[in-house]
Design an enzyme around this catalytic site. Structure first.
Site, PDB file in Angstrom:
ATOM      1  N   GLY A 102       0.824  -1.215   0.000  1.00 44.03           N
ATOM      2  CA  GLY A 102       0.000   0.000   0.000  1.00 44.03           C
ATOM      3  C   GLY A 102       0.851   1.254   0.000  1.00 44.03           C
ATOM      4  N   ALA A 157       3.119   2.773  -5.311  1.00 42.59           N
ATOM      5  CA  ALA A 157       2.920   1.817  -6.407  1.00 42.59           C
ATOM      6  C   ALA A 157       1.606   1.063  -6.230  1.00 42.59           C
ATOM      7  CB  ALA A 157       4.092   0.841  -6.461  1.00 42.59           C
ATOM      8  N   VAL A 191       9.692   8.156   0.943  1.00 43.62           N
ATOM      9  CA  VAL A 191      10.318   9.161   0.087  1.00 43.62           C
ATOM     10  C   VAL A 191       9.673   8.994  -1.298  1.00 43.62           C
ATOM     11  CG1 VAL A 191      12.531   9.587   1.206  1.00 43.62           C
ATOM     12  CG2 VAL A 191      12.212   7.513  -0.124  1.00 43.62           C
ATOM     13  N   ALA A 223       9.381  13.880  -5.676  1.00 44.95           N
ATOM     14  CA  ALA A 223       9.506  14.721  -6.872  1.00 44.95           C
ATOM     15  C   ALA A 223       9.077  13.875  -8.066  1.00 44.95           C
ATOM     16  CB  ALA A 223      10.944  15.187  -7.045  1.00 44.95           C
ATOM     17  N   SER A 244       4.312  14.060 -16.675  1.00 47.02           N
ATOM     18  CA  SER A 244       3.315  13.077 -17.116  1.00 47.02           C
ATOM     19  C   SER A 244       2.478  12.570 -15.947  1.00 47.02           C
ATOM     20  CB  SER A 244       3.985  11.909 -17.841  1.00 47.02           C
ATOM     21  OG  SER A 244       4.840  11.236 -16.957  1.00 47.02           O
ATOM     22  N   LYS A 295       6.768  21.920  -9.725  1.00 48.50           N
ATOM     23  CA  LYS A 295       8.173  21.725 -10.101  1.00 48.50           C
ATOM     24  C   LYS A 295       8.297  21.999 -11.599  1.00 48.50           C
ATOM     25  CE  LYS A 295      11.448  17.936 -10.799  1.00 48.50           C
ATOM     26  NZ  LYS A 295      11.771  16.524 -10.556  1.00 48.50           N
ATOM     27  N   PRO A 322      15.172  22.215 -17.410  1.00 51.23           N
ATOM     28  CA  PRO A 322      13.733  22.514 -17.351  1.00 51.23           C
ATOM     29  C   PRO A 322      12.907  21.446 -18.065  1.00 51.23           C
ATOM     30  CG  PRO A 322      14.732  23.713 -19.148  1.00 51.23           C
ATOM     31  CD  PRO A 322      15.846  22.928 -18.509  1.00 51.23           C
ATOM     32  N   THR A 350      12.699   9.464 -11.116  1.00 52.06           N
ATOM     33  CA  THR A 350      12.161   8.534 -12.110  1.00 52.06           C
ATOM     34  C   THR A 350      11.173   7.509 -11.546  1.00 52.06           C
ATOM     35  OG1 THR A 350      14.200   7.335 -11.695  1.00 52.06           O
ATOM     36  CG2 THR A 350      14.087   8.589 -13.723  1.00 52.06           C
ATOM     37  N   GLY A 351      11.138   7.356 -10.201  1.00 53.11           N
ATOM     38  CA  GLY A 351      10.382   6.250  -9.597  1.00 53.11           C
ATOM     39  C   GLY A 351       8.912   6.231  -9.990  1.00 53.11           C
TER      40      GLY A 351
END
Ligand SMILES: Cc1cc2nc3c(=O)[nH]c(=O)nc-3n(C[C@H](O)[C@H](O)[C@H](O)COP(=O)(O)OP(=O)(O)OC[C@H]3O[C@@H](n4cnc5c(N)ncnc54)[C@H](O)[C@@H]3O)c2cc1C
Length: 551
Positions: free
Chosen positions: A45, A48, A78, A81, A85, A110, A128, A371-372
């Protein structure tokens, strides 16, 4: 006289239609078919798990979806960021209301990453989100300012800490649908919100620890399947399909199905993070900052209440105590301190039998480029497209294992380029990075860059072939160029436009950024203009809709 067929557009149109494909689309296995997956358990939970649950319920409404998690194993906490998309994914693909999320999760905006990186001293460069456009020009920026940071409209906003809410004599106007932003998300608030929405939409939520899984062989499939899960209280739970979102423990994929692990440690040396919060005293920046540290780097993610920060470092080069001391020497007033262990790499497969892994349970690369969550989206949309899942799905399984694995490998090489060329510090960690970081997956692209200049400015045909090796989704050739130019990696000089032409564009971008509201002011203004946020999603030609088309 022989029959002469009359030809007209209607007749020809018949032969310009792929009838066999249409037939197959119409005769896909029905979701109601008892041989196909009807019930799905999601183990985990965290971000993801709940994003997967929401997507399955929203996109495939016939599925019965259950999320199993235990408070005894906390979420990683964590992962705050993101990239733009995610905005399209949350509000278009999952159908979550943007104003409600804004109220409840309180994300900040961001516009990219500000790198304190590359060469010694106080030098910084901007990466950017509109890097693909190169609207002002990277060659001009490098030649005229000795820094890549003046190459787009958004990089100008980042330089000044301003936003696309512009003030003029006539008042305020919003350009939010034109310039993509991502969210900074306070992880716990975000996960709590996702959980509430998923349960509202009919996802079953079980709080229990899974102690065991029964693995079995299935007729007609050469891969093992999970038959059931057993809770720590001895209860058996069985489902047709299992999504492993158990985080780094990879409870099903690795522990029960023996997926083998492929480490990226020869390219990415960091393996530990010291996370903390530090005061920003109201000076909220509309970007993430990545600062070079002695044995790694530190992220700063500005939230409304404070900056959320973390030092990602290599335990081979720095002890936990040394990491804390280095942080406290720069930011003395820190709180909410905690350590997180991680490993960069992926498993050989994300889908084995009836188990599909999403999130850290399948793969992770150290967090420098946020990227996570993007890769969670990638895995979820691929899973949704694979439905209905049934006995014939083995071939799709092999295809997805190869293509998603390849995406992760390309991220590895992209990140490795950040470490290989950073000359900011001469500590043992950075010396080791410069001499030993493995960038072999993009060696041809790096050679081309050196010989021909920025890869995104190569002739179209050549660009296509380089993209196959080095470009990947959002982090395309323009991304690699930004990182190489930002670190002043040399390339052969190439011809560019007359400088006056570049300067004219730069003056426009500068003017725009100068009139943009600083982010703390924009936050206040948005409270009275929520329709500007809604426009980001509603504007048909806006960036969020364009991105949604690719999900
Ligand atoms: C240092 C660091 C910084 C990061 N920064 C970013 C970032 O800026 N941006 C980004 O996009 N990503 C980032 N990430 C990645 C981020 O962690 C993931 O994107 C995201 O949080 C997904 O985590 P998860 O859901 O896979 O796992 P977790 O959050 O760890 O959740 C695992 C879940 O599984 C459950 N569970 C496990 N085992 C069992 C069991 N046996 N029984 C029942 N339940 C079980 C737990 O209770 C928990 O609910 C970062 C990662 C690290 C390590």
């Amino acid at each position: 006289m022989a029959f002469e067929r009359p030809f007209n557009m209607a007749v020809l149109r018949e032969l310009f239609t792929n009838h066999e494909l249409l037939y197959r689309e119409d005769h896909r296995p029905q979701p109601s078919d008892p041989n196909h997956v009807r019930s799905v358990a999601i183990l985990g939970g965290g971000t993801a798990g709940w994003l997967t649950a929401l997507a399955l319920r929203h996109q495939l409404r016939w599925l019965k979806v259950t999320v199993i998690e235990t408070p005894a194993i906390p979420i990683v906490g964590v992962g705050e960021a993101s990239v733009p998309s995610l905005v399209a994914f949350l509000h278009r693909y999952l159908g979550l209301n943007i104003l409600e999320l804004d109220r409840e999760v309180r994300p900040t905006w961001k516009q990219g990453i500000r790198f304190e990186w590359g060469i010694p001293g106080k030098y910084v460069f901007q990466a950017p989100f509109d890097w693909e456009v190169n609207g002002v020009g990277m060659l001009g920026s490098m030649a005229e300012t000795k820094n890549v940071s003046s190459f787009t409209l958004q990089s100008h906003l980042m330089e000044r800490g301003t936003t696309p809410i512009l003030k003029s004599k006539k008042g305020l106007s919003s350009f939010l649908p034109v310039l993509a932003f991502a969210y900074h998300l306070e992880n716990e608030r975000f996960v709590n919100y996702l959980r509430r929405k998923a349960v509202e939409r009919g996802v079953t939520h079980l709080e229990t620890k899974i102690a065991e899984a029964t693995v079995t062989d299935v007729d007609g499939d050469d891969e093992p399947h999970v038959a059931s899960l057993t809770t720590e209280d001895g209860e058996t739970l069985d489902f047709d399909f299992y999504v492993d979102c158990s985080g780094f423990s990879s409870f099903l994929l690795e522990k029960k199905l023996d997926a083998s692990y492929q480490s990226y440690s020869s390219s990415l040396f960091t393996d530990r993070a010291f996370a903390f919060n530090a005061p920003h005293r109201g000076d909220i920046k509309p970007y993430t900052t990545a600062r070079t540290m002695n044995a790694g780097w530190c992220w700063t993610i500005p939230m409304h209440e404070s900056n959320h920060q973390g030092y990602a470092y290599a335990s081979a080069h720095l002890s936990d105590e040394e990491a804390v001391a280095e942080v406290k020497a720069i930011w003395p007033e820190i709180e909410h301190e905690r350590f997180v262990r991680f490993r960069s790499g992926r498993h050989d497969r994300l889908w084995i039998g009836n188990v599909y892994a999403v999130g850290n349970s399948y793969a992770f690369v150290e967090p420098l480029e946020s990227t996570g969550i993007m890769m969670i989206q990638r895995a979820i949309t691929a899973l949704v497209r694979a439905f209905p899942i049934g006995p014939e799905s083995g071939v799709i399984r092999r295809f997805l294992n190869a293509s998603i694995g390849n995406d992760w490998d390309r991220l590895r090489w992209f990140l490795a380029a950040h470490f290989k060329f950073n000359k900011r510090l001469d500590t043992p960690f950075w010396e080791a990075c410069r001499s030993d970081v493995d960038v072999s997956g993009i060696d041809h692209a790096l050679e081309l860059y050196e010989a021909c200049g920025p890869l995104s400015l190569l002739p179209r045909a050549m660009r296509k072939s380089v993209e196959d090796q080095a470009g990947f989704l959002f982090y395309g050739l323009h991304g690699l160029d930004t990182i190489l130019l930002g670190q002043k990696v040399p390339h052969r000089e190439i011809k560019r436009e007359p400088k006056g032409v570049w300067r004219k564009r730069q003056a426009i971008a500068n003017d725009f950024a100068r009139r943009g509201l600083p982010y703390p002011e924009a936050i206040e203004v948005m409270k009275n203009n929520p329709e500007w946020l809604q426009q980001v999603i509603d504007e048909p030609g806006g960036w969020a809709n364009k991105m949604a088309a690719f999900l």
